[in-house]
Design a protein around this motif. Structure first.
Motif, mmCIF file in Angstrom:
data_model
loop_
_atom_site.group_PDB
_atom_site.id
_atom_site.type_symbol
_atom_site.label_atom_id
_atom_site.label_comp_id
_atom_site.label_asym_id
_atom_site.label_seq_id
_atom_site.Cartn_x
_atom_site.Cartn_y
_atom_site.Cartn_z
ATOM 1 N N PRO A 87 14.676 3.559 11.259
ATOM 2 C CA PRO A 87 15.281 4.295 10.145
ATOM 3 C C PRO A 87 15.433 3.434 8.892
ATOM 4 C CG PRO A 87 16.969 3.541 11.643
ATOM 5 C CD PRO A 87 15.657 3.169 12.276
ATOM 6 N N HIS A 88 15.725 4.104 7.786
ATOM 7 C CA HIS A 88 16.152 3.420 6.566
ATOM 8 C C HIS A 88 17.338 4.189 6.011
ATOM 9 C CE1 HIS A 88 13.348 6.490 5.127
ATOM 10 N NE2 HIS A 88 13.897 6.391 3.926
ATOM 11 N N PHE A 89 18.221 3.477 5.322
ATOM 12 C CA PHE A 89 19.503 4.044 4.916
ATOM 13 C C PHE A 89 19.737 4.016 3.400
ATOM 14 C CE2 PHE A 89 19.806 2.501 9.210
ATOM 15 C CZ PHE A 89 20.547 3.456 9.890
ATOM 16 N N PHE A 90 19.078 3.133 2.689
ATOM 17 C CA PHE A 90 19.444 2.863 1.298
ATOM 18 C C PHE A 90 18.278 3.038 0.318
ATOM 19 C CE2 PHE A 90 21.947 0.164 4.178
ATOM 20 C CZ PHE A 90 23.212 0.697 3.950
ATOM 21 N N SER A 91 17.119 3.444 0.800
ATOM 22 C CA SER A 91 15.959 3.605 -0.079
ATOM 23 C C SER A 91 15.534 5.066 -0.123
ATOM 24 C CB SER A 91 14.811 2.698 0.377
ATOM 25 O OG SER A 91 14.539 2.863 1.754
ATOM 26 N N SER A 92 14.470 5.332 -0.849
ATOM 27 C CA SER A 92 14.062 6.695 -1.176
ATOM 28 C C SER A 92 13.729 7.532 0.056
ATOM 29 C CB SER A 92 12.851 6.650 -2.104
ATOM 30 O OG SER A 92 12.311 7.932 -2.296
ATOM 31 N N LEU A 93 13.962 8.837 -0.073
ATOM 32 C CA LEU A 93 13.574 9.778 0.978
ATOM 33 C C LEU A 93 12.067 9.843 1.158
ATOM 34 C CD1 LEU A 93 15.854 12.843 0.161
ATOM 35 C CD2 LEU A 93 15.877 11.552 2.284
ATOM 36 N N ALA A 94 11.334 9.690 0.076
ATOM 37 C CA ALA A 94 9.892 9.890 0.085
ATOM 38 C C ALA A 94 9.163 8.557 0.028
ATOM 39 C CB ALA A 94 9.470 10.757 -1.098
ATOM 40 N N GLY A 95 7.891 8.594 0.414
ATOM 41 C CA GLY A 95 7.053 7.432 0.244
ATOM 42 C C GLY A 95 6.785 7.168 -1.234
ATOM 43 N N THR A 96 6.233 5.994 -1.510
ATOM 44 C CA THR A 96 5.954 5.618 -2.892
ATOM 45 C C THR A 96 4.465 5.316 -3.061
ATOM 46 O OG1 THR A 96 6.481 3.307 -2.418
ATOM 47 C CG2 THR A 96 8.260 4.695 -3.266
ATOM 48 N N ILE A 97 3.985 5.504 -4.278
ATOM 49 C CA ILE A 97 2.585 5.255 -4.607
ATOM 50 C C ILE A 97 2.526 4.114 -5.608
ATOM 51 C CG2 ILE A 97 0.473 6.262 -5.558
ATOM 52 C CD1 ILE A 97 1.758 9.031 -4.841
ATOM 53 N N SER A 98 1.668 3.159 -5.348
ATOM 54 C CA SER A 98 1.563 1.988 -6.206
ATOM 55 C C SER A 98 0.964 2.340 -7.554
ATOM 56 C CB SER A 98 0.705 0.912 -5.533
ATOM 57 O OG SER A 98 -0.669 1.277 -5.584
ATOM 58 N N GLU A 99 1.175 1.472 -8.515
ATOM 59 C CA GLU A 99 0.407 1.517 -9.747
ATOM 60 C C GLU A 99 -1.054 1.203 -9.412
ATOM 61 O OE1 GLU A 99 1.436 2.336 -12.892
ATOM 62 O OE2 GLU A 99 3.267 2.944 -11.842
ATOM 63 N N PRO A 100 -1.993 1.561 -10.278
ATOM 64 C CA PRO A 100 -3.396 1.220 -10.006
ATOM 65 C C PRO A 100 -3.584 -0.291 -9.855
ATOM 66 C CG PRO A 100 -3.236 2.792 -11.810
ATOM 67 C CD PRO A 100 -1.836 2.343 -11.524
ATOM 68 N N ILE A 101 -4.383 -0.668 -8.880
ATOM 69 C CA ILE A 101 -4.706 -2.067 -8.596
ATOM 70 C C ILE A 101 -6.211 -2.221 -8.733
ATOM 71 C CG2 ILE A 101 -4.688 -3.885 -6.839
ATOM 72 C CD1 ILE A 101 -2.331 -2.258 -5.527
ATOM 73 N N ASP A 102 -6.659 -3.157 -9.529
ATOM 74 C CA ASP A 102 -8.087 -3.438 -9.663
ATOM 75 C C ASP A 102 -8.440 -4.617 -8.765
ATOM 76 O OD1 ASP A 102 -8.788 -1.409 -11.496
ATOM 77 O OD2 ASP A 102 -7.859 -2.556 -13.106
ATOM 78 N N PHE A 103 -9.223 -4.346 -7.732
ATOM 79 C CA PHE A 103 -9.538 -5.335 -6.694
ATOM 80 C C PHE A 103 -10.986 -5.777 -6.867
ATOM 81 C CE2 PHE A 103 -10.889 -6.731 -2.516
ATOM 82 C CZ PHE A 103 -9.798 -7.461 -2.058
ATOM 83 N N TYR A 104 -11.159 -7.069 -7.119
ATOM 84 C CA TYR A 104 -12.512 -7.583 -7.370
ATOM 85 C C TYR A 104 -13.214 -7.915 -6.052
ATOM 86 C CZ TYR A 104 -16.450 -10.191 -9.162
ATOM 87 O OH TYR A 104 -17.733 -10.619 -9.437
ATOM 88 N N SER A 105 -14.471 -7.501 -5.955
ATOM 89 C CA SER A 105 -15.299 -7.785 -4.786
ATOM 90 C C SER A 105 -16.389 -8.785 -5.155
ATOM 91 C CB SER A 105 -15.948 -6.503 -4.259
ATOM 92 O OG SER A 105 -16.973 -6.804 -3.330
ATOM 93 N N HIS A 106 -16.409 -9.928 -4.461
ATOM 94 C CA HIS A 106 -17.497 -10.886 -4.643
ATOM 95 C C HIS A 106 -18.787 -10.370 -4.007
ATOM 96 C CE1 HIS A 106 -14.960 -14.081 -6.309
ATOM 97 N NE2 HIS A 106 -14.030 -13.645 -5.465
ATOM 98 N N ILE A 107 -18.657 -9.538 -2.984
ATOM 99 C CA ILE A 107 -19.844 -8.983 -2.338
ATOM 100 C C ILE A 107 -20.549 -8.000 -3.265
ATOM 101 C CG2 ILE A 107 -20.617 -7.478 -0.443
ATOM 102 C CD1 ILE A 107 -18.431 -8.808 1.285
ATOM 103 N N LEU A 108 -19.785 -7.141 -3.928
ATOM 104 C CA LEU A 108 -20.360 -6.121 -4.798
ATOM 105 C C LEU A 108 -20.487 -6.583 -6.247
ATOM 106 C CD1 LEU A 108 -18.418 -2.986 -3.461
ATOM 107 C CD2 LEU A 108 -20.726 -3.720 -2.852
ATOM 108 N N ASN A 109 -19.793 -7.673 -6.565
ATOM 109 C CA ASN A 109 -19.780 -8.181 -7.936
ATOM 110 C C ASN A 109 -19.238 -7.142 -8.919
ATOM 111 O OD1 ASN A 109 -20.163 -10.212 -9.860
ATOM 112 N ND2 ASN A 109 -22.190 -9.436 -10.428
#
Length: 339
Positions: A87-109
């Protein structure tokens, strides 16, 4: 006849005590029968004359009384195992969505944009580890202003609702935005795209989040071409992705999956297939289902297939049925006897 069930509450308690409140008397405290020395696992024994009961853990500390967040928990008498909750007692009822993250791939360049869905209580209850679902076409998952024709999949709302219903384990969702879906989701582009997911993205996710990193707890999911690349990833990397959901998939368009599945050994996977009808890749999905059955998959156990009359090839229709593979992959079905 009265039955006694065991409820195990797992929470990093810093102060006070944890008790249960149960639906036959919401004003009465059920005290823990035992707890570990670290004050993180609290075991309760509850007796009822009913086939089920609803309950909630509560914290009583120097600051007062705190009910756990969210809907009441359901426990059923005929379960084979103790009911474990985080359980959780002190945080939000709902899940949260992150801000956009730009993830660099060395494989795909190049970089791929991501958004992550964190289940309710992720930041607070640090004892919980989570299955992970990697979803393609991440721009269509969470926000109408990002989605194709403003039709999002409502993944966060669906996950929150299924959690409230007590029917699935909480799940981290990684939404991956494509750079060039026509290339990345088909042959040969999905080969390097798959390496990016396995060798770079998943390693980073597992290193930085509280995941359950085994194949049995890692799923991949997509629609149309996204369904093709999902099945490719699971078939190519069954030790990484143990589950694949493929909605309205364009099998045979630019892939060799049917040829590979015909000639290669069966993989230990759970696969979900569906389509609308008419059109919506109904025929090739039926063909893929029959091939998998011929190769040893068992309907209802490691293969689930549905056809939806009048369903269209669209985000709105995929959104309405996304809960089905979620329940198939992450459902809280009891385990009886040997596995």
């Amino acid at each position: 006849m009265p039955e006694t069930m065991t409820i195990r509450v797992i929470y990093p308690l810093q102060d006070g005590r944890i008790v249960l409140r149960v639906d036959d008397d919401w004003n009465h405290n059920v005290e823990a029968a035992s707890r570990n020395n670290e004050r993180t696992i609290f075991e309760f024994h509850v007796t009822t004359n009913q086939p089920y009961l609803y309950f909630k853990p509560c914290i009583e500390d120097r600051n007062g009384w705190h009910w756990s967040q969210g809907n009441n928990y359901l426990a059923v008498v005929n379960a084979a195992e103790a009911k474990e909750i985080y359980p959780h007692f002190f945080s939000s009822l709902a899940g949260t969505i992150s801000e956009p993250i730009d993830f660099y791939s060395h494989i795909l360049n190049n970089s791929h944009r991501l958004r992550l869905y964190y289940p309710p209580g992720y930041e607070e209850n640090t004892l919980k580890r989570y299955p992970v679902l990697y979803m393609h076409d991440g721009q269509n998952l969470f926000f109408p202003e990002e989605a194709f024709f403003n039709n999002e999949w409502r993944i966060d709302e669906t996950m929150n609702r299924l959690d409230a219903m007590n029917v699935i384990d909480k799940v981290i969702v990684v939404g991956i935005y494509p750079q060039d879906r026509m290339y990345e989701y088909t042959q040969p582009g999905y080969e390097s795209f798959g390496r990016f997911l396995v060798e770079e993205l998943k390693r980073e996710v597992d290193a930085n989040l509280r995941t359950l990193a085994t194949a049995a707890n890692t799923a991949v999911m997509g629609s149309s071409l996204g369904g093709v690349v999902s099945l490719y990833l699971a078939w190519q990397y069954p030790h990484v992705f143990g589950k694949a959901a493929c909605l309205s998939s364009t099998f045979t368009y630019r892939d060799d999956l049917m040829q590979r599945i015909t000639r290669e050994p069966k993989r230990e996977l759970q696969i979900y297939l569906d389509s609308g009808w008419p059109e919506d890749n109904y025929e090739v999905t039926r063909s893929m289902r029959d091939l998998l059955l011929r190769q040893g998959f068992v309907a209802g156990r490691d293969l689930l297939y549905f056809a939806f009359p009048e369903a269209l090839h669209s985000e709105a229709h995929w959104a309405t049925r996304s809960h089905i593979p979620f329940q198939f992959f992450f459902g809280k079905a009891p385990k009886f006897g040997a596995s």
